[in-house]
Structure formats: C-alpha cells, structure tokens
Scaffold this active site. Sequence first.
Site, PDB file in Angstrom:
ATOM      1  N   CYS A 167      -3.752  -4.029  -2.486  1.00 46.67           N
ATOM      2  CA  CYS A 167      -3.675  -3.334  -1.198  1.00 46.67           C
ATOM      3  C   CYS A 167      -4.217  -4.149  -0.024  1.00 46.67           C
ATOM      4  CB  CYS A 167      -4.429  -2.002  -1.280  1.00 46.67           C
ATOM      5  SG  CYS A 167      -3.654  -0.783  -2.362  1.00 46.67           S
ATOM      6  N   ILE A 168      -5.489  -4.476  -0.075  1.00 49.30           N
ATOM      7  CA  ILE A 168      -6.160  -4.987   1.122  1.00 49.30           C
ATOM      8  C   ILE A 168      -5.612  -6.333   1.603  1.00 49.30           C
ATOM      9  CG2 ILE A 168      -8.400  -5.700   2.063  1.00 49.30           C
ATOM     10  CD1 ILE A 168      -9.637  -3.526   0.263  1.00 49.30           C
TER      11      ILE A 168
END
Length: 442
Positions: A277-278
């Site tokens: 995600c990040i």
Amino acid sequence: MSSSNHKNNLMNKIQNAEAMIGVIGLGYVGLPLALAYAEKNFQVLGFDVDSNKIKALNSGTSYISHIDAGKVKQVVQSGKLSATTDFSRLGEPDAIIICVPTPLTPQLDPDMSYIVKTTEQIKNCLRAGQLIILESTTYPGTTEELVRNMLEQTGLKCGRDFYLAFSPEREDPGNKNFYTTTIPKVVGGVNKDSGDLAQTLYEKAIQQAVRVGNARTAEAVKLTENIFRAVNIAMVNELKIIYEKMDIDIWEVLDAASTKPFGFMRFNPGPGWGGHCIPLDPFYLTWKARECGIDTKFIELAGEVNRLMPGYIIGKLQQALNEKGKSIKGSKLMILGLAYKKDINDTRETPAFPIMSKLRAMGAKLSYHDPFVAELKHTRQWPESPVMKCQKLTEKTIADKDAIIIITDHTPVDYKLVARHARLIIDSRGVYKKQMKNLVKA
C-alpha cells in the site's frame, strides 16, 4: 425482473445468509475476507490464478503465516469455503468482491491490468441481480468510470440490472489487535441501491460499515489514509538523518515525544517503506491529479525521501566497513529480516530488496535470515537474484559475517546472540537502545 425486484431479491439473500459470495484474489486481503463470510455461514467461492493456492486452500491449509490454519480447515471441511481457478464460474456468486493487486509501472503510473483482466472475466459471466465490489486500492473514479463502463458493455445497466460499489481494504497483516472483522469498513456505491446492498453485505461479517456518499469518496478515503502514513514516515526518516548529524538519538527523541498525551502520533524511522500500500498508493493520486492539472509536490517529496533510505543504509554500512579497512566488495553480509514489517512473511515492496540488489551489484556476498521467509525466490522487485534459502542464526553464522544489517525487527530473532557475536551491526530499526562497540545506528 424489475430493478427493485433485483435489489429486494439480493437484499433478502444477503440478510438470510443465502447469498453466495465470490472473492477474486485469495491473498492477504481476499483470504481473510473469504474466511470471515464462511464463518458467518455464507457459501463462499474463492477465485485465484495461482493453482498452488487453490490446491492448498481446498485441502484446508493456510499459506499465509498469520492466518490460523485451524480456521481454514474448519470452514473448508464444513463445505462453506471452496476455491477454483475456473473463472467461467463467476456467474454463480450473487456478490463478487475483487481483491487483486494494483501495482505501479516503472514510470510510477497506475498498472490497472489486474483490474481490467478481472473485470473482463466478470463481464463474460455477468448476470442480472449480481453485486460487484472492488476492494483494490486505486485512483478516484476507477469503479464508476472503468469498471462500470466495461460491465455495461454487456447491455446490462448498473443500478438497474447489476450493482457496483467500492470498499477499500484495510488489512494490517500480523496486527493482533485489529483484524478483518473488527476494522470498520468504508463503503461507497456507484448509486444508492448499490451502496445499500454493499453496506448490508459487509455488516453481515464485519462489526461496522462506514457509509460514504459514493464510490469516488470511498476510493479517496483509502488513498488519504496511506498518503498520511507515507508523508509521516518520510518526515521521521528525514529527522533521523538530521538528528544523527547533530549527535541526537532519534529513538530517544521519539520515546520522549510519545509521552505527550495529545497532538503527537508516533511514526518510527526505518530503511525505507514497504508493503503493497504505502509505497504505491500515493502515486495513484498523483497520477489522477495530473489529469486535473495539479502537481502533488508534497506527496512526491515524501516518496523521494523514502526511496532514498536504502542508499542511506548502504552509506552507513560502507563507512563502517571502511573504518575496519574493508570494502563492500567481497564482504560477507547477512540481511536480518526480509519482510516489509515485523512478524509476517509478506515481502511485497520490502526495502530489503533494493538494499540487497545494490549490495549485490557492489560485489557483496549476501545471505539472509528471516524466521518467516524460508526461501527467497524471483520476484518483480528481485528478478536478477539467485534463489536463496534462509540461513540459520547461530554463533558461527553470525561471527562469520563482516556485518549484520537489520532490516526487519522480527520478534523471534535472538538479538542478544547477534550482539555477542557480530563483528558489525547496522541497525535500521532501533533494536538496540544502548550503544555498543560493534553497533551502528542507521
């Protein structure tokens, strides 16, 4: 059948746990979601292109370390959960939840190929009365513009014949305090009926559904959450570099700052960022923002800082080896921890890979130890590497290395053993609080 009849029929099936749930993508997001519905007595049919996953799941085996194998076995043996590679069966489920990857291209543009291929497969089997929910993180407008337009090529109309919503995944692998059924679920429908159905579906398996006005808003929620984390990780990584120049220990600063009961949220520095995600999600928004003529300078700067951290770690290693009269070329180096975060086996976008790739190119002799990753195979991030197996952590294997580089601070690792026998430790995670002769805080 009229639109209202389609909605009422599906709503009744959901409320009575008579709806079949299809989950596409049985990884870190899809598998726990499939388990959650199976445990609530729904019939669940999982889809994945990986035949090894399908074989394991149908035999009642968990292939993800933090997911309880006993739960998998129980729902499979009860007949509530089964899995297949046959996507021609997508007409069977009443509700289909899409949990496929959304990576970036080398140019940091969204790679929508997994969503497009999956939507194409759904389109080939789409029937009236089905609910389709996208969970894959993406840019605002994907569900309404891309997925809806593709599905309506069948002649069926969204809101009349089928229903479409977005609900961002919020998995935190290995988190013992929050898991699939206890993390509030944000839900946004392309239209009201779609939102009503999706909200009802999630409320059957998850403690709280948070309804937002539309799919675009739900898509933006996920990006906002991860951009917040990305920016703060970048900030604390930059502070680490600044404070090191001032002879200030960032970990002592953070410990003290964390005692403030308001106005401060702790983020820890490290060797970069990781996970699916990040490192990826912020760039979905930067790409979409460019369509609107907006430059996302703040987000891109955070990405730049985080991507520089592997080089910072290597620089600290190089300096420490130089002081011992050694170069990286020819040095025997052990990477301690491959996973992108502690106590899981997920290596997606781990900062260990760019660090290992650069060290290998510089001529280092690499090995690794990770209690959760028994073997390192070729990946998209690590395509040039030979297959590597986890080396045991013993007095001999530690003492044999010119340096041990801590990338992931797994709990089961015997750090006291490492401290006693390592010639040099590069600690990027603040494992060691006290200074030692063989320690470099990085």
